[in-house]
Scaffold this motif. Structure first.
Motif, PDB file in Angstrom:
ATOM      1  N   GLY A 205       0.813  -1.210   0.000  1.00 53.80           N
ATOM      2  CA  GLY A 205       0.000   0.000   0.000  1.00 53.80           C
ATOM      3  C   GLY A 205       0.846   1.258   0.000  1.00 53.80           C
ATOM      4  O   GLY A 205       2.065   1.205  -0.168  1.00 53.80           O
ATOM      5  N   ARG A 206       0.168   2.370   0.197  1.00 56.00           N
ATOM      6  CA  ARG A 206       0.854   3.657   0.275  1.00 56.00           C
ATOM      7  C   ARG A 206       1.725   3.706   1.518  1.00 56.00           C
ATOM      8  O   ARG A 206       1.514   2.958   2.464  1.00 56.00           O
ATOM      9  N   GLU A 207       2.699   4.592   1.515  1.00 49.61           N
ATOM     10  CA  GLU A 207       3.654   4.699   2.624  1.00 49.61           C
ATOM     11  C   GLU A 207       2.937   4.891   3.962  1.00 49.61           C
ATOM     12  O   GLU A 207       3.318   4.285   4.962  1.00 49.61           O
ATOM     13  N   GLU A 208       1.887   5.692   3.990  1.00 46.95           N
ATOM     14  CA  GLU A 208       1.160   5.928   5.245  1.00 46.95           C
ATOM     15  C   GLU A 208       0.506   4.646   5.761  1.00 46.95           C
ATOM     16  O   GLU A 208       0.374   4.442   6.961  1.00 46.95           O
ATOM     17  N   PHE A 209       0.075   3.799   4.855  1.00 48.05           N
ATOM     18  CA  PHE A 209      -0.590   2.549   5.233  1.00 48.05           C
ATOM     19  C   PHE A 209       0.407   1.526   5.779  1.00 48.05           C
ATOM     20  O   PHE A 209       0.144   0.864   6.776  1.00 48.05           O
ATOM     21  N   VAL A 210       1.558   1.400   5.140  1.00 52.94           N
ATOM     22  CA  VAL A 210       2.502   0.353   5.511  1.00 52.94           C
ATOM     23  C   VAL A 210       3.376   0.722   6.707  1.00 52.94           C
ATOM     24  O   VAL A 210       3.988  -0.152   7.313  1.00 52.94           O
ATOM     25  N   LEU A 211       3.414   1.985   7.068  1.00 51.66           N
ATOM     26  CA  LEU A 211       4.295   2.438   8.137  1.00 51.66           C
ATOM     27  C   LEU A 211       4.065   1.687   9.454  1.00 51.66           C
ATOM     28  O   LEU A 211       5.003   1.223  10.086  1.00 51.66           O
ATOM     29  N   GLY A 212       2.826   1.551   9.862  1.00 55.95           N
ATOM     30  CA  GLY A 212       2.515   0.856  11.115  1.00 55.95           C
ATOM     31  C   GLY A 212       2.954  -0.595  11.091  1.00 55.95           C
ATOM     32  O   GLY A 212       3.429  -1.138  12.093  1.00 55.95           O
ATOM     33  N   PHE A 213       2.829  -1.245   9.945  1.00 50.75           N
ATOM     34  CA  PHE A 213       3.263  -2.630   9.818  1.00 50.75           C
ATOM     35  C   PHE A 213       4.782  -2.726   9.934  1.00 50.75           C
ATOM     36  O   PHE A 213       5.307  -3.654  10.538  1.00 50.75           O
ATOM     37  N   ARG A 214       5.477  -1.759   9.343  1.00 52.91           N
ATOM     38  CA  ARG A 214       6.941  -1.728   9.480  1.00 52.91           C
ATOM     39  C   ARG A 214       7.339  -1.608  10.937  1.00 52.91           C
ATOM     40  O   ARG A 214       8.234  -2.302  11.416  1.00 52.91           O
ATOM     41  N   LEU A 215       6.671  -0.694  11.645  1.00 55.83           N
ATOM     42  CA  LEU A 215       6.982  -0.483  13.054  1.00 55.83           C
ATOM     43  C   LEU A 215       6.677  -1.716  13.890  1.00 55.83           C
ATOM     44  O   LEU A 215       7.304  -1.952  14.917  1.00 55.83           O
ATOM     45  N   ALA A 216       5.714  -2.528  13.443  1.00 54.69           N
ATOM     46  CA  ALA A 216       5.361  -3.753  14.152  1.00 54.69           C
ATOM     47  C   ALA A 216       6.308  -4.906  13.829  1.00 54.69           C
ATOM     48  O   ALA A 216       6.190  -5.983  14.397  1.00 54.69           O
ATOM     49  N   GLY A 217       7.230  -4.685  12.905  1.00 51.66           N
ATOM     50  CA  GLY A 217       8.220  -5.701  12.607  1.00 51.66           C
ATOM     51  C   GLY A 217       7.982  -6.513  11.347  1.00 51.66           C
ATOM     52  O   GLY A 217       8.719  -7.460  11.082  1.00 51.66           O
ATOM     53  N   VAL A 218       6.973  -6.158  10.566  1.00 47.95           N
ATOM     54  CA  VAL A 218       6.746  -6.875   9.307  1.00 47.95           C
ATOM     55  C   VAL A 218       7.881  -6.521   8.357  1.00 47.95           C
ATOM     56  O   VAL A 218       8.197  -5.346   8.159  1.00 47.95           O
TER      57      VAL A 218
END
Length: 101
Positions: free
Chosen positions: A7-20
């Protein structure tokens, strides 16, 4: 099999922070090409996408994504009914069902 997010950067950011680790940040115009590529990747077992992004692709691509068994494509951000039906179709059990249903 891995969990991936598209998805867009704003959408994926939380997943990155969660370790995905399998995170694909794309602009809306590149979403359709990216989802088709990820659906064909046998190492991905679950793909989370923004429901708004998925609603903007062609009907054929949307159908291919939603009917995919491997990976299972989960729409995030839609109403609860959509998620309930997706989980039910993916695992064959209605997890939200109560004794009153």
């Amino acid at each position: 099999m891995e969990f991936a997010v598209l998805g867009r950067e704003e959408f994926v950011l939380g997943f990155r922070l969660a370790g995905v680790t399998r995170v694909y940040a794309v602009q809306p115009e590149g979403f359709e090409e990216a989802i088709l590529s990820i659906i064909d990747d046998s190492s991905v077992g679950i793909l989370a996408v923004d429901a708004k992004d998925l609603s903007r692709v062609s009907a054929n691509t949307r159908r291919k994504a939603l009917e995919s068994i491997s990976p299972v494509v989960i729409q995030v951000g839609g109403d609860e009914g959509d998620l309930r039906e997706k989980v039910k179709s993916a695992i064959g059990v209605d997890l939200y069902k109560t004794e009153r249903d």
